[in-house]
Design a protein around this motif. Structure first.
Motif, PDB file in Angstrom:
ATOM      1  N   TRP A  57      -5.148  -7.457  -1.258  1.00  0.00           N
ATOM      2  CA  TRP A  57      -6.178  -6.425  -1.327  1.00  0.00           C
ATOM      3  C   TRP A  57      -7.520  -7.042  -1.707  1.00  0.00           C
ATOM      4  O   TRP A  57      -7.581  -8.105  -2.319  1.00  0.00           O
ATOM      5  CB  TRP A  57      -5.783  -5.360  -2.336  1.00  0.00           C
ATOM      6  CG  TRP A  57      -4.663  -4.479  -1.865  1.00  0.00           C
ATOM      7  CD1 TRP A  57      -3.617  -4.835  -1.065  1.00  0.00           C
ATOM      8  CD2 TRP A  57      -4.485  -3.108  -2.162  1.00  0.00           C
ATOM      9  NE1 TRP A  57      -2.801  -3.763  -0.847  1.00  0.00           N
ATOM     10  CE2 TRP A  57      -3.308  -2.685  -1.516  1.00  0.00           C
ATOM     11  CE3 TRP A  57      -5.188  -2.183  -2.912  1.00  0.00           C
ATOM     12  CZ2 TRP A  57      -2.836  -1.389  -1.595  1.00  0.00           C
ATOM     13  CZ3 TRP A  57      -4.719  -0.898  -2.998  1.00  0.00           C
ATOM     14  CH2 TRP A  57      -3.556  -0.503  -2.336  1.00  0.00           C
ATOM     15  N   CYS A  74       0.835  -1.200   0.000  1.00  0.00           N
ATOM     16  CA  CYS A  74       0.000   0.000   0.000  1.00  0.00           C
ATOM     17  C   CYS A  74       0.876   1.259   0.000  1.00  0.00           C
ATOM     18  O   CYS A  74       1.787   1.383   0.820  1.00  0.00           O
ATOM     19  CB  CYS A  74      -0.906   0.001   1.226  1.00  0.00           C
ATOM     20  SG  CYS A  74      -1.991   1.433   1.319  1.00  0.00           S
ATOM     21  N   GLU A 108      -7.226   2.405   1.395  1.00  0.00           N
ATOM     22  CA  GLU A 108      -6.768   3.046   0.156  1.00  0.00           C
ATOM     23  C   GLU A 108      -7.281   2.249  -1.044  1.00  0.00           C
ATOM     24  O   GLU A 108      -7.238   1.027  -1.060  1.00  0.00           O
ATOM     25  CB  GLU A 108      -5.237   3.105   0.145  1.00  0.00           C
ATOM     26  CG  GLU A 108      -4.634   3.657  -1.118  1.00  0.00           C
ATOM     27  CD  GLU A 108      -4.796   5.160  -1.238  1.00  0.00           C
ATOM     28  OE1 GLU A 108      -4.496   5.667  -2.324  1.00  0.00           O
ATOM     29  OE2 GLU A 108      -5.224   5.819  -0.266  1.00  0.00           O
ATOM     30  N   ARG A 134      -0.092   4.167   0.912  1.00  0.00           N
ATOM     31  CA  ARG A 134      -0.474   5.026   2.035  1.00  0.00           C
ATOM     32  C   ARG A 134       0.044   4.513   3.375  1.00  0.00           C
ATOM     33  O   ARG A 134       0.656   5.248   4.130  1.00  0.00           O
ATOM     34  CB  ARG A 134      -1.996   5.183   2.086  1.00  0.00           C
ATOM     35  CG  ARG A 134      -2.440   6.194   3.137  1.00  0.00           C
ATOM     36  CD  ARG A 134      -3.814   6.695   2.863  1.00  0.00           C
ATOM     37  NE  ARG A 134      -4.789   5.898   3.577  1.00  0.00           N
ATOM     38  CZ  ARG A 134      -6.084   6.094   3.509  1.00  0.00           C
ATOM     39  NH1 ARG A 134      -6.572   7.031   2.737  1.00  0.00           N
ATOM     40  NH2 ARG A 134      -6.902   5.333   4.181  1.00  0.00           N
ATOM     41  N   CYS A 135      -0.203   3.222   3.675  1.00  0.00           N
ATOM     42  CA  CYS A 135       0.187   2.702   4.991  1.00  0.00           C
ATOM     43  C   CYS A 135       1.477   1.882   4.959  1.00  0.00           C
ATOM     44  O   CYS A 135       2.052   1.602   6.002  1.00  0.00           O
ATOM     45  CB  CYS A 135      -0.940   1.885   5.611  1.00  0.00           C
ATOM     46  SG  CYS A 135      -1.305   0.325   4.769  1.00  0.00           S
ATOM     47  N   CYS A 173      -5.972  -0.026   5.561  1.00  0.00           N
ATOM     48  CA  CYS A 173      -6.264   1.409   5.702  1.00  0.00           C
ATOM     49  C   CYS A 173      -7.403   1.899   4.796  1.00  0.00           C
ATOM     50  O   CYS A 173      -7.884   3.002   4.974  1.00  0.00           O
ATOM     51  CB  CYS A 173      -5.002   2.238   5.439  1.00  0.00           C
ATOM     52  SG  CYS A 173      -4.480   2.255   3.718  1.00  0.00           S
ATOM     53  N   VAL A 220      -8.910  -2.543  -2.946  1.00  0.00           N
ATOM     54  CA  VAL A 220      -8.879  -1.760  -1.714  1.00  0.00           C
ATOM     55  C   VAL A 220      -7.955  -2.424  -0.698  1.00  0.00           C
ATOM     56  O   VAL A 220      -8.038  -3.628  -0.467  1.00  0.00           O
ATOM     57  CB  VAL A 220     -10.303  -1.640  -1.121  1.00  0.00           C
ATOM     58  CG1 VAL A 220     -10.288  -0.851   0.167  1.00  0.00           C
ATOM     59  CG2 VAL A 220     -11.249  -1.021  -2.124  1.00  0.00           C
ATOM     60  N   CYS A 221      -7.086  -1.619  -0.081  1.00  0.00           N
ATOM     61  CA  CYS A 221      -6.224  -2.102   1.004  1.00  0.00           C
ATOM     62  C   CYS A 221      -7.121  -2.481   2.182  1.00  0.00           C
ATOM     63  O   CYS A 221      -7.950  -1.685   2.620  1.00  0.00           O
ATOM     64  CB  CYS A 221      -5.221  -1.021   1.410  1.00  0.00           C
ATOM     65  SG  CYS A 221      -4.195  -1.469   2.833  1.00  0.00           S
TER      66      CYS A 221
END
Length: 67
Positions: free
Chosen positions: A31, A22, A63, A24-25, A61, A57-58
């Motif tokens: 996923w 990911c 994302e 973001r995290c 988190c 989608v993660c």
């Protein structure tokens, strides 16, 4: 005459997706694949559907990226 109508988002689970890291995290995990769309309902019956897209989608988190 009483009309009951609305616009809502629909989200369908399509099962597991790819294993990704990911952005973001920073976690690496499998996923989830989903399909989203918007719909117009009349008396709780879907009449029109638009904006359909498939995403991954993660699961940690949330994302989302185009799948």
């Amino acid at each position: 005459m009483l009309l009951i109508f609305g616009v809502s988002d629909k989200r369908e689970d399509l099962g597991p997706g790819q294993t990704r890291t990911c952005p973001r995290c920073g976690n690496t995990t499998v996923w989830a694949r989903i399909r989203t769309s918007r719909r117009f309902t009349l008396f709780f019956i879907p009449i029109i559907r638009w904006g359909r897209q498939e995403l991954e989608v993660c699961t940690i988190c949330g994302e989302a990226v185009a799948g």
